[in-house]
Design a protein around this motif. Structure first.
Motif, PDB file in Angstrom:
ATOM      1  N   SER A   1      -1.300 -18.966  42.267  1.00 26.09           N
ATOM      2  CA  SER A   1      -2.243 -19.542  41.303  1.00 26.09           C
ATOM      3  C   SER A   1      -1.666 -20.729  40.539  1.00 26.09           C
ATOM      4  CB  SER A   1      -2.694 -18.463  40.308  1.00 26.09           C
ATOM      5  OG  SER A   1      -1.599 -17.889  39.630  1.00 26.09           O
ATOM      6  N   ILE A   2      -0.469 -21.181  40.938  1.00 29.41           N
ATOM      7  CA  ILE A   2       0.059 -22.408  40.340  1.00 29.41           C
ATOM      8  C   ILE A   2      -0.501 -23.628  41.058  1.00 29.41           C
ATOM      9  CG2 ILE A   2       2.156 -23.740  39.872  1.00 29.41           C
ATOM     10  CD1 ILE A   2       3.674 -21.164  39.589  1.00 29.41           C
ATOM     11  N   SER A   3      -0.679 -23.491  42.366  1.00 29.50           N
ATOM     12  CA  SER A   3      -1.162 -24.620  43.162  1.00 29.50           C
ATOM     13  C   SER A   3      -1.810 -24.099  44.439  1.00 29.50           C
ATOM     14  CB  SER A   3      -0.001 -25.554  43.518  1.00 29.50           C
ATOM     15  OG  SER A   3      -0.422 -26.563  44.419  1.00 29.50           O
ATOM     16  N   ARG A   4      -2.712 -24.901  44.968  1.00 33.81           N
ATOM     17  CA  ARG A   4      -3.288 -24.569  46.269  1.00 33.81           C
ATOM     18  C   ARG A   4      -2.283 -24.809  47.393  1.00 33.81           C
ATOM     19  NH1 ARG A   4      -9.053 -27.752  45.347  1.00 33.81           N
ATOM     20  NH2 ARG A   4      -9.427 -26.910  43.252  1.00 33.81           N
ATOM     21  N   ASN A   5      -1.226 -25.514  47.068  1.00 35.22           N
ATOM     22  CA  ASN A   5      -0.153 -25.774  48.026  1.00 35.22           C
ATOM     23  C   ASN A   5       0.831 -24.607  47.976  1.00 35.22           C
ATOM     24  OD1 ASN A   5       2.354 -26.687  49.198  1.00 35.22           O
ATOM     25  ND2 ASN A   5       1.570 -28.786  49.053  1.00 35.22           N
ATOM     26  N   ARG A   6       0.942 -23.865  49.038  1.00 36.09           N
ATOM     27  CA  ARG A   6       1.795 -22.676  49.061  1.00 36.09           C
ATOM     28  C   ARG A   6       3.262 -23.023  48.824  1.00 36.09           C
ATOM     29  NH1 ARG A   6      -0.765 -18.185  51.296  1.00 36.09           N
ATOM     30  NH2 ARG A   6       1.253 -17.270  51.822  1.00 36.09           N
ATOM     31  N   PHE A   7       3.670 -24.206  49.263  1.00 43.36           N
ATOM     32  CA  PHE A   7       5.060 -24.619  49.101  1.00 43.36           C
ATOM     33  C   PHE A   7       5.423 -24.734  47.626  1.00 43.36           C
ATOM     34  CE2 PHE A   7       8.257 -28.003  48.649  1.00 43.36           C
ATOM     35  CZ  PHE A   7       9.295 -27.445  49.378  1.00 43.36           C
ATOM     36  N   VAL A   8       4.499 -25.267  46.833  1.00 47.03           N
ATOM     37  CA  VAL A   8       4.751 -25.412  45.391  1.00 47.03           C
ATOM     38  C   VAL A   8       4.952 -24.041  44.758  1.00 47.03           C
ATOM     39  CG1 VAL A   8       3.764 -26.156  43.192  1.00 47.03           C
ATOM     40  CG2 VAL A   8       3.498 -27.588  45.223  1.00 47.03           C
ATOM     41  N   ASN A   9       4.087 -23.088  45.080  1.00 40.80           N
ATOM     42  CA  ASN A   9       4.241 -21.736  44.552  1.00 40.80           C
ATOM     43  C   ASN A   9       5.561 -21.125  44.990  1.00 40.80           C
ATOM     44  OD1 ASN A   9       1.498 -21.128  43.252  1.00 40.80           O
ATOM     45  ND2 ASN A   9       0.865 -21.776  45.295  1.00 40.80           N
ATOM     46  N   SER A  10       5.912 -21.353  46.244  1.00 42.90           N
ATOM     47  CA  SER A  10       7.132 -20.773  46.784  1.00 42.90           C
ATOM     48  C   SER A  10       8.374 -21.298  46.073  1.00 42.90           C
ATOM     49  CB  SER A  10       7.221 -21.064  48.287  1.00 42.90           C
ATOM     50  OG  SER A  10       8.417 -20.571  48.835  1.00 42.90           O
ATOM     51  N   VAL A  11       8.441 -22.609  45.874  1.00 47.65           N
ATOM     52  CA  VAL A  11       9.619 -23.205  45.238  1.00 47.65           C
ATOM     53  C   VAL A  11       9.721 -22.779  43.779  1.00 47.65           C
ATOM     54  CG1 VAL A  11      10.659 -25.379  44.495  1.00 47.65           C
ATOM     55  CG2 VAL A  11       9.728 -25.172  46.802  1.00 47.65           C
ATOM     56  N   LEU A  12       8.623 -22.925  43.024  1.00 51.66           N
ATOM     57  CA  LEU A  12       8.664 -22.563  41.608  1.00 51.66           C
ATOM     58  C   LEU A  12       8.928 -21.071  41.425  1.00 51.66           C
ATOM     59  CD1 LEU A  12       5.747 -24.710  40.146  1.00 51.66           C
ATOM     60  CD2 LEU A  12       8.190 -25.058  39.861  1.00 51.66           C
ATOM     61  N   GLY A  13       8.352 -20.257  42.311  1.00 56.09           N
ATOM     62  CA  GLY A  13       8.582 -18.821  42.217  1.00 56.09           C
ATOM     63  C   GLY A  13      10.041 -18.461  42.441  1.00 56.09           C
ATOM     64  N   ARG A  14      10.672 -19.067  43.446  1.00 61.23           N
ATOM     65  CA  ARG A  14      12.072 -18.754  43.755  1.00 61.23           C
ATOM     66  C   ARG A  14      13.002 -19.215  42.638  1.00 61.23           C
ATOM     67  NH1 ARG A  14       9.872 -18.971  48.951  1.00 61.23           N
ATOM     68  NH2 ARG A  14      10.913 -17.554  50.444  1.00 61.23           N
ATOM     69  N   VAL A  15      12.766 -20.411  42.128  1.00 63.19           N
ATOM     70  CA  VAL A  15      13.633 -20.921  41.058  1.00 63.19           C
ATOM     71  C   VAL A  15      13.472 -20.070  39.799  1.00 63.19           C
ATOM     72  CG1 VAL A  15      14.104 -22.877  39.544  1.00 63.19           C
ATOM     73  CG2 VAL A  15      13.616 -23.261  41.972  1.00 63.19           C
ATOM     74  N   SER A  16      12.242 -19.768  39.426  1.00 64.97           N
ATOM     75  CA  SER A  16      11.988 -18.986  38.207  1.00 64.97           C
ATOM     76  C   SER A  16      12.554 -17.582  38.312  1.00 64.97           C
ATOM     77  CB  SER A  16      10.484 -18.926  37.924  1.00 64.97           C
ATOM     78  OG  SER A  16       9.936 -20.209  37.770  1.00 64.97           O
ATOM     79  N   MET A  17      12.506 -17.007  39.511  1.00 65.08           N
ATOM     80  CA  MET A  17      12.957 -15.631  39.684  1.00 65.08           C
ATOM     81  C   MET A  17      14.446 -15.492  39.396  1.00 65.08           C
ATOM     82  SD  MET A  17      11.434 -12.805  40.432  1.00 65.08           S
ATOM     83  CE  MET A  17      12.137 -11.168  40.233  1.00 65.08           C
ATOM     84  N   LEU A  18      15.193 -16.552  39.580  1.00 58.58           N
ATOM     85  CA  LEU A  18      16.630 -16.505  39.298  1.00 58.58           C
ATOM     86  C   LEU A  18      16.900 -16.212  37.822  1.00 58.58           C
ATOM     87  CD1 LEU A  18      17.823 -19.567  41.421  1.00 58.58           C
ATOM     88  CD2 LEU A  18      17.974 -17.129  42.020  1.00 58.58           C
ATOM     89  N   PHE A  19      15.969 -16.598  36.945  1.00 55.80           N
ATOM     90  CA  PHE A  19      16.136 -16.373  35.507  1.00 55.80           C
ATOM     91  C   PHE A  19      15.590 -15.015  35.079  1.00 55.80           C
ATOM     92  CE2 PHE A  19      16.018 -20.897  36.208  1.00 55.80           C
ATOM     93  CZ  PHE A  19      17.029 -21.386  35.398  1.00 55.80           C
ATOM     94  N   VAL A  20      14.720 -14.443  35.899  1.00 58.66           N
ATOM     95  CA  VAL A  20      14.042 -13.199  35.515  1.00 58.66           C
ATOM     96  C   VAL A  20      14.855 -11.984  35.908  1.00 58.66           C
ATOM     97  CG1 VAL A  20      11.978 -11.791  35.874  1.00 58.66           C
ATOM     98  CG2 VAL A  20      11.774 -14.275  35.622  1.00 58.66           C
ATOM     99  N   SER A  21      15.354 -11.975  37.140  1.00 57.10           N
ATOM    100  CA  SER A  21      16.072 -10.794  37.609  1.00 57.10           C
ATOM    101  C   SER A  21      17.055 -11.175  38.701  1.00 57.10           C
ATOM    102  CB  SER A  21      15.097  -9.745  38.147  1.00 57.10           C
ATOM    103  OG  SER A  21      15.790  -8.669  38.742  1.00 57.10           O
TER     104      SER A  21
END
Length: 662
Positions: free
Chosen positions: A82-102
């Motif tokens: 739900s960040i972008s219709r582009n799956r790549f954008v979601n994938s990159v932001l999700g992976r980077v953010s996850m490093l800070f979460v857990s």
């Protein structure tokens, strides 16, 4: 209704269909990007503060905790694309953010685990997040802080079912985390790493487990598969603080209903569909933990009560208070609703009530419109005798005060919600007992909208056969100058008081629509009567360009010999159906309807008219094909979406699956 059936097409809301969120996935969710880069910058500042030793340790821990907490919202939205219709954008932001979460799980494994939570919310064995919502109160803080650690055994138990690439990435992150810890210990930097990363991460996960899991889900018995509207809740009150602090998760219910909506649009989605959500009896709590019913929520917010109540099949034994003749062949029946059942029988103008009786040893069920014009101070229906009609004959000749009838809660969508802030013009066409729902609509509308006007064109055979003539005259006096009534009498030789001779037919409609009732001057139309009349009026209005969304129509009788089916060839079939969260299977014989086979398994299967007119038995075909004998209740869009009337539906395939819940 006089012959017990109804067709309402004015407000096509189904209490079973998921409301349209009105929020498509954005091309790029800029507010989410702002959260990401702000959290990234904050984490960098907090880390620099610790490294440069320019402030106390608690400053770094506080700043980095907030940053890690905020990063979860990016991970969360990325996992639902739900960040972008582009799956790549979601994938990159999700992976980077996850490093800070857990550091315990990877982004790809989190996506799988989180979707399992959505599929099985509140199921002890299948929902991974029950770790944070179940358990003794004294365990909860520790459970919240260790939620991501608890994901690990959940994931390992399902490891063999996961894609190799996902497992490889997850294992790589785990190895990297262990290696990083080893370096921190070996280099003497373990306290610095803990201050900057591990302590803020644990604190942020504690708040995530508390705010994102426990607050929305604890204490709710329904599961996502049983009732998605009550598997999670919203929290109301102090939105000015909770909405930004919780990144809108105080409206977590919206997320479970519409996972693709980004976090910053939850409240807008709620407001768009608030009435529809409340109609579905959603779970609501206050910020301080008090559970609210939807009616209590409406009262707190000053919201009007809905006209789209969910049909409830439970019948109650209700005594008859008054039976009085309205005309020579019709009676008005007033019920004595016990105080403890008043809430069950709250109704809205235009609704109808299912009525059951045992007549000559046979169970008879009919639907009748509520025809009171004085609000909810009483419940009254009118029954016109139909030659050969079992219930109408009984009601007109045998029913007495003190007799007991069985009533279910009022249903129906014929009414229109009046709005005290608007001024509109309304026109209603009624014939015979079609006046019953329209009377209460007129009284409610003119009583609520102080400057609105109503024109009623009312067709009957004679003056003496006109139902509620005195009540209509009283309404005219009460709303003098705002209610105009035109009587049309088909069998009266000499008419007076402005009445017209003949029937309400196409030539008369043309005269009215080209003159006093020009469509451009009318905001909403109401039509109730026999099928032929309703069809004539609706077709004529369409011919004059009137939008069907502005026409509330109701058929008061659906004769069995009127057929709109595409096929009369019946076949046997295997039928599976879902009702109130349970699954059933049965064999259907040629000629039987889907409702027949469902009633054989569950006597509380929802139905009323059995004539394809009321819509109470609406169900969705999940697989297989069916044909309907007739359809007076479903819009074309609903049929196209796979909905059928079970009382009229016959299988045309060897196997059929239907869902009364969905």
């Amino acid at each position: 209704m006089p012959n017990g059936t109804q067709h309402s097409i004015s407000r096509p809301l189904s209490t079973r269909v998921l409301p349209d969120p009105g929020e498509p996935t954005p091309r790029l969710a800029r507010p989410t990007l702002v959260v990401f880069f702000t959290a990234l910058a904050a984490f960098g500042i907090g880390t620099w503060v610790a490294w440069a030793d320019v402030a106390p340790t608690w400053v770094t821990i506080t700043v980095n905790t907030v940053a890690c907490f905020a990063m979860f919202t990016v991970v969360h939205d990325a996992s639902h694309h739900s960040i972008s219709r582009n799956r790549f954008v979601n994938s990159v932001l999700g992976r980077v953010s996850m490093l800070f979460v857990s550091s315990a799980i990877s982004f790809v494994s989190f996506c799988y685990i989180h979707i399992e939570h959505h599929r099985y919310a509140n199921e002890e064995d299948n929902d991974p997040d029950t770790f944070a919502t179940h358990g003794a109160w004294w365990q909860l803080p520790a459970r919240w802080a260790l939620l991501d650690v608890a994901y690990v055994p959940f994931y390992l138990r399902r490891l063999r079912t996961r894609p190799v690439s996902e497992v490889t990435e997850t294992m790589a992150l785990f190895v990297s985390t262990v290696a990083g810890l080893a370096w921190a210990v070996a280099s003497g930097n373990i306290w610095m790493v803990a201050t900057v990363y591990f302590i803020p991460q644990r604190i942020s996960i504690l708040f995530l487990g508390w705010w994102f899991d426990w607050l929305p889900h604890h204490g709710l018995e329904a599961t996502q598969r049983e009732n998605r509207y009550r598997a999670t809740r919203i929290r109301v009150g102090m939105e000015w603080l909770l909405t930004p602090a919780m990144f809108s998760q105080n409206y977590h219910l919206v997320h479970h209903l519409h996972p693709s909506v980004p976090f910053y649009r939850y409240i807008a989605t709620w407001r768009r569909n608030e009435d529809q959500y409340l109609n579905r009896d959603v779970a609501i709590g206050t910020y301080y933990g008090v559970r609210l019913t939807t009616d209590e929520f409406r009262n707190r917010r000053g919201l009007p009560r809905s006209t789209d109540a969910e049909p409830r099949p439970d019948f109650h034994r209700i005594p008859v208070a008054v039976v009085e003749n309205v005309t020579i062949d019709s009676v008005a029946i007033t019920f004595d609703i016990p105080p403890e059942l008043q809430e069950n029988f709250r109704y809205f103008p235009g609704q109808h009530v299912p009525v059951q009786a045992t007549i000559d040893g046979r169970r008879v069920r009919r639907n009748y419109s509520i025809c009171t014009t004085d609000g909810e101070s009483r419940m009254q229906i009118a029954v016109k005798e139909i030659p050969g009609g079992a219930f109408s004959t009984y009601a007109n000749h045998s029913l007495r005060p003190g007799d007991i009838l069985e009533l279910a809660s009022p249903t129906g969508q014929f009414g229109y919600r009046a709005d005290s802030t608007t001024t509109q013009r309304y026109v209603a066409f009624a014939a015979g007992s079609g006046i019953t729902p329209i009377m209460s609509v007129i009284a409610d509308t003119l009583g609520t909208e102080q400057d609105s006007r109503f024109t009623l064109i009312y067709g009957n055979r004679t003056v003496d056969s006109t139902m509620f003539r005195a009540e209509i005259d009283s309404l005219q006096l009460r709303y003098d100058g705002r209610l105009e009534v035109v009587h049309v009498l088909s069998r009266e030789a000499v008419v007076s008081d402005g009445a017209l001779s003949g029937r309400i037919d196409a030539p008369k409609l043309d005269t009215w629509l080209e003159g006093a009732l020009a469509p451009g001057t009318v905001d909403r139309w109401f039509v109730c009567g026999p099928i032929a009349l309703v069809k004539t009026i609706c077709d004529t209005l369409a011919r004059y360009g009137v939008d069907s969304e502005h026409v509330n129509s109701e058929v008061f009788h659906a004769p069995a010999n009127v057929v709109e089916a595409q096929s009369n060839e019946f076949r046997s079939a295997s039928v599976q159906f879902r009702l109130r969260g349970s699954e059933y299977s049965a064999e259907l014989s040629p000629g039987e309807t889907l409702l027949d086979v469902a009633l054989a398994q569950r006597s509380d299967t929802p139905y009323a008219c059995m004539g394809g007119a009321c819509g109470t038995c609406k169900a969705k075909v999940s697989s297989g094909t069916v044909s309907m004998d007739c359809n007076y209740a479903l819009r074309r869009s609903e049929v196209d979406a796979g909905y059928v009337l079970a009382c009229q539906a016959h299988p045309t395939s060897a196997e059929v699956r239907i869902d009364f819940d969905g």
